[in-house]
Write a protein that holds these residues in place. Structure first.
Motif, PDB file in Angstrom:
ATOM      1  N   GLY A 109       1.669  -3.808   4.667  1.00 44.53           N
ATOM      2  CA  GLY A 109       2.662  -4.657   5.321  1.00 44.53           C
ATOM      3  C   GLY A 109       2.228  -6.084   5.557  1.00 44.53           C
ATOM      4  O   GLY A 109       2.915  -6.840   6.237  1.00 44.53           O
ATOM      5  N   PHE A 110       1.097  -6.470   4.993  1.00 41.05           N
ATOM      6  CA  PHE A 110       0.603  -7.834   5.143  1.00 41.05           C
ATOM      7  C   PHE A 110       0.927  -8.619   3.874  1.00 41.05           C
ATOM      8  O   PHE A 110       1.128  -8.043   2.808  1.00 41.05           O
ATOM      9  CB  PHE A 110      -0.902  -7.825   5.415  1.00 41.05           C
ATOM     10  CG  PHE A 110      -1.262  -7.029   6.646  1.00 41.05           C
ATOM     11  CD1 PHE A 110      -1.087  -7.564   7.917  1.00 41.05           C
ATOM     12  CD2 PHE A 110      -1.730  -5.734   6.549  1.00 41.05           C
ATOM     13  CE1 PHE A 110      -1.382  -6.828   9.054  1.00 41.05           C
ATOM     14  CE2 PHE A 110      -2.044  -4.984   7.672  1.00 41.05           C
ATOM     15  CZ  PHE A 110      -1.860  -5.532   8.931  1.00 41.05           C
ATOM     16  N   SER A 111       0.975  -9.944   3.989  1.00 45.43           N
ATOM     17  CA  SER A 111       1.316 -10.760   2.824  1.00 45.43           C
ATOM     18  C   SER A 111       0.169 -10.826   1.817  1.00 45.43           C
ATOM     19  O   SER A 111       0.371 -11.195   0.674  1.00 45.43           O
ATOM     20  CB  SER A 111       1.718 -12.170   3.254  1.00 45.43           C
ATOM     21  OG  SER A 111       0.631 -12.825   3.875  1.00 45.43           O
ATOM     22  N   GLY A 112      -1.013 -10.463   2.250  1.00 41.58           N
ATOM     23  CA  GLY A 112      -2.186 -10.469   1.384  1.00 41.58           C
ATOM     24  C   GLY A 112      -3.438 -10.214   2.191  1.00 41.58           C
ATOM     25  O   GLY A 112      -3.378  -9.857   3.381  1.00 41.58           O
ATOM     26  N   TYR A 113      -4.574 -10.405   1.566  1.00 44.78           N
ATOM     27  CA  TYR A 113      -5.851 -10.127   2.213  1.00 44.78           C
ATOM     28  C   TYR A 113      -6.118 -11.056   3.393  1.00 44.78           C
ATOM     29  O   TYR A 113      -6.657 -10.639   4.408  1.00 44.78           O
ATOM     30  CB  TYR A 113      -6.979 -10.206   1.187  1.00 44.78           C
ATOM     31  CG  TYR A 113      -8.325  -9.807   1.728  1.00 44.78           C
ATOM     32  CD1 TYR A 113      -8.539  -8.535   2.241  1.00 44.78           C
ATOM     33  CD2 TYR A 113      -9.396 -10.700   1.723  1.00 44.78           C
ATOM     34  CE1 TYR A 113      -9.778  -8.158   2.745  1.00 44.78           C
ATOM     35  CE2 TYR A 113     -10.632 -10.330   2.213  1.00 44.78           C
ATOM     36  CZ  TYR A 113     -10.817  -9.061   2.713  1.00 44.78           C
ATOM     37  OH  TYR A 113     -12.041  -8.692   3.214  1.00 44.78           O
ATOM     38  N   GLU A 168      -6.152   2.886  -2.725  1.00 48.54           N
ATOM     39  CA  GLU A 168      -5.642   2.071  -1.616  1.00 48.54           C
ATOM     40  C   GLU A 168      -5.987   2.706  -0.272  1.00 48.54           C
ATOM     41  O   GLU A 168      -6.331   2.006   0.673  1.00 48.54           O
ATOM     42  CB  GLU A 168      -4.133   1.891  -1.749  1.00 48.54           C
ATOM     43  CG  GLU A 168      -3.734   1.053  -2.945  1.00 48.54           C
ATOM     44  CD  GLU A 168      -2.276   1.188  -3.326  1.00 48.54           C
ATOM     45  OE1 GLU A 168      -1.815   0.357  -4.138  1.00 48.54           O
ATOM     46  OE2 GLU A 168      -1.593   2.115  -2.850  1.00 48.54           O
ATOM     47  N   GLU A 169      -5.932   4.023  -0.208  1.00 50.56           N
ATOM     48  CA  GLU A 169      -6.297   4.714   1.027  1.00 50.56           C
ATOM     49  C   GLU A 169      -7.787   4.522   1.333  1.00 50.56           C
ATOM     50  O   GLU A 169      -8.169   4.306   2.477  1.00 50.56           O
ATOM     51  CB  GLU A 169      -5.969   6.203   0.926  1.00 50.56           C
ATOM     52  CG  GLU A 169      -6.184   6.934   2.231  1.00 50.56           C
ATOM     53  CD  GLU A 169      -5.752   8.383   2.182  1.00 50.56           C
ATOM     54  OE1 GLU A 169      -6.174   9.124   3.084  1.00 50.56           O
ATOM     55  OE2 GLU A 169      -5.018   8.771   1.264  1.00 50.56           O
ATOM     56  N   ARG A 170      -8.612   4.550   0.289  1.00 49.61           N
ATOM     57  CA  ARG A 170     -10.053   4.323   0.474  1.00 49.61           C
ATOM     58  C   ARG A 170     -10.308   2.912   0.990  1.00 49.61           C
ATOM     59  O   ARG A 170     -11.138   2.701   1.889  1.00 49.61           O
ATOM     60  CB  ARG A 170     -10.782   4.556  -0.853  1.00 49.61           C
ATOM     61  CG  ARG A 170     -12.280   4.532  -0.744  1.00 49.61           C
ATOM     62  CD  ARG A 170     -12.951   5.116  -1.973  1.00 49.61           C
ATOM     63  NE  ARG A 170     -12.538   4.537  -3.226  1.00 49.61           N
ATOM     64  CZ  ARG A 170     -13.148   3.506  -3.811  1.00 49.61           C
ATOM     65  NH1 ARG A 170     -14.199   2.947  -3.245  1.00 49.61           N
ATOM     66  NH2 ARG A 170     -12.719   3.043  -4.964  1.00 49.61           N
ATOM     67  N   VAL A 202     -12.621 -11.410  -0.432  1.00 49.01           N
ATOM     68  CA  VAL A 202     -12.004 -10.341  -1.206  1.00 49.01           C
ATOM     69  C   VAL A 202     -12.882  -9.897  -2.383  1.00 49.01           C
ATOM     70  O   VAL A 202     -12.983  -8.704  -2.674  1.00 49.01           O
ATOM     71  CB  VAL A 202     -10.576 -10.730  -1.665  1.00 49.01           C
ATOM     72  CG1 VAL A 202     -10.598 -11.829  -2.710  1.00 49.01           C
ATOM     73  CG2 VAL A 202      -9.821  -9.516  -2.162  1.00 49.01           C
ATOM     74  N   GLN A 203     -13.554 -10.829  -3.034  1.00 49.03           N
ATOM     75  CA  GLN A 203     -14.401 -10.473  -4.172  1.00 49.03           C
ATOM     76  C   GLN A 203     -15.573  -9.589  -3.735  1.00 49.03           C
ATOM     77  O   GLN A 203     -15.929  -8.632  -4.420  1.00 49.03           O
ATOM     78  CB  GLN A 203     -14.949 -11.726  -4.885  1.00 49.03           C
ATOM     79  CG  GLN A 203     -13.904 -12.587  -5.534  1.00 49.03           C
ATOM     80  CD  GLN A 203     -13.270 -13.581  -4.547  1.00 49.03           C
ATOM     81  OE1 GLN A 203     -13.585 -13.621  -3.361  1.00 49.03           O
ATOM     82  NE2 GLN A 203     -12.340 -14.379  -5.042  1.00 49.03           N
ATOM     83  N   ASP A 204     -16.173  -9.913  -2.596  1.00 51.05           N
ATOM     84  CA  ASP A 204     -17.310  -9.129  -2.103  1.00 51.05           C
ATOM     85  C   ASP A 204     -16.875  -7.746  -1.629  1.00 51.05           C
ATOM     86  O   ASP A 204     -17.574  -6.758  -1.854  1.00 51.05           O
ATOM     87  CB  ASP A 204     -18.021  -9.870  -0.971  1.00 51.05           C
ATOM     88  CG  ASP A 204     -18.707 -11.144  -1.455  1.00 51.05           C
ATOM     89  OD1 ASP A 204     -18.850 -11.327  -2.682  1.00 51.05           O
ATOM     90  OD2 ASP A 204     -19.075 -11.965  -0.598  1.00 51.05           O
ATOM     91  N   LEU A 205     -15.722  -7.679  -0.968  1.00 49.46           N
ATOM     92  CA  LEU A 205     -15.211  -6.383  -0.542  1.00 49.46           C
ATOM     93  C   LEU A 205     -14.891  -5.521  -1.761  1.00 49.46           C
ATOM     94  O   LEU A 205     -15.210  -4.333  -1.796  1.00 49.46           O
ATOM     95  CB  LEU A 205     -13.973  -6.544   0.342  1.00 49.46           C
ATOM     96  CG  LEU A 205     -13.334  -5.251   0.841  1.00 49.46           C
ATOM     97  CD1 LEU A 205     -14.331  -4.422   1.661  1.00 49.46           C
ATOM     98  CD2 LEU A 205     -12.100  -5.556   1.671  1.00 49.46           C
ATOM     99  N   ALA A 206     -14.291  -6.124  -2.770  1.00 50.73           N
ATOM    100  CA  ALA A 206     -13.969  -5.400  -4.003  1.00 50.73           C
ATOM    101  C   ALA A 206     -15.242  -4.875  -4.665  1.00 50.73           C
ATOM    102  O   ALA A 206     -15.293  -3.716  -5.100  1.00 50.73           O
ATOM    103  CB  ALA A 206     -13.196  -6.307  -4.953  1.00 50.73           C
ATOM    104  N   PRO A 257     -10.484  -6.958  -7.206  1.00 51.01           N
ATOM    105  CA  PRO A 257      -9.944  -7.720  -6.079  1.00 51.01           C
ATOM    106  C   PRO A 257      -8.428  -7.560  -5.939  1.00 51.01           C
ATOM    107  O   PRO A 257      -7.901  -7.519  -4.828  1.00 51.01           O
ATOM    108  CB  PRO A 257     -10.317  -9.171  -6.397  1.00 51.01           C
ATOM    109  CG  PRO A 257     -11.538  -9.055  -7.252  1.00 51.01           C
ATOM    110  CD  PRO A 257     -11.325  -7.805  -8.066  1.00 51.01           C
ATOM    111  N   SER A 258      -7.739  -7.425  -7.064  1.00 53.25           N
ATOM    112  CA  SER A 258      -6.284  -7.254  -7.000  1.00 53.25           C
ATOM    113  C   SER A 258      -5.899  -5.959  -6.278  1.00 53.25           C
ATOM    114  O   SER A 258      -4.840  -5.889  -5.652  1.00 53.25           O
ATOM    115  CB  SER A 258      -5.676  -7.271  -8.406  1.00 53.25           C
ATOM    116  OG  SER A 258      -6.208  -6.214  -9.190  1.00 53.25           O
ATOM    117  N   MET A 259      -6.759  -4.943  -6.329  1.00 53.16           N
ATOM    118  CA  MET A 259      -6.484  -3.694  -5.605  1.00 53.16           C
ATOM    119  C   MET A 259      -6.565  -3.907  -4.097  1.00 53.16           C
ATOM    120  O   MET A 259      -5.808  -3.304  -3.342  1.00 53.16           O
ATOM    121  CB  MET A 259      -7.455  -2.592  -6.028  1.00 53.16           C
ATOM    122  CG  MET A 259      -7.166  -1.994  -7.380  1.00 53.16           C
ATOM    123  SD  MET A 259      -5.517  -1.268  -7.544  1.00 53.16           S
ATOM    124  CE  MET A 259      -5.497  -0.069  -6.244  1.00 53.16           C
TER     125      MET A 259
END
Length: 92
Positions: free
Chosen positions: A60-64, A19-21, A38-42, A49-51
């Motif tokens: 602190g965000f609701s999601g990506y 998560e820090e990375r 999200v898929q491309d970033l993952a 992608p779930s990470m």
């Protein structure tokens, strides 16, 4: 909505290494993170992608999507500040 860097600093002690990375990449490469689904970033970070979503939530965000909105907002502020400083320099 808090700033991304502020959220990162507040959550740092709760983040796993992965998560820090993810958070470090987003902070270091905001334009790229903003443009990547999200898929491309993952894929780029070699994580699920779930990470990405989990890291966004720990920040602190609701999601990506909300994380990307925060990035866009901060980039917009930077652009506005740059424009303002250029205008002030022109006036001087």
């Amino acid at each position: 909505m808090s700033s991304l860097l502020q959220s990162y600093n507040e959550a740092l002690h709760h983040l796993t290494e992965t998560e820090e990375r993810i958070a470090s990449f987003v902070i270091s490469h905001p334009e790229e993170a903003l443009d990547l689904p999200v898929q491309d970033l993952a894929r780029r970070l070699e994580v699920a992608p779930s990470m990405i979503i989990k890291a966004a939530k720990k920040l602190g965000f609701s999601g990506y999507t909300q994380l990307r909105l925060a990035i866009a907002s901060e980039l917009n502020l930077l652009v506005q500040r740059e424009k303002s400083s250029v205008m002030i320099e022109d006036l001087e």
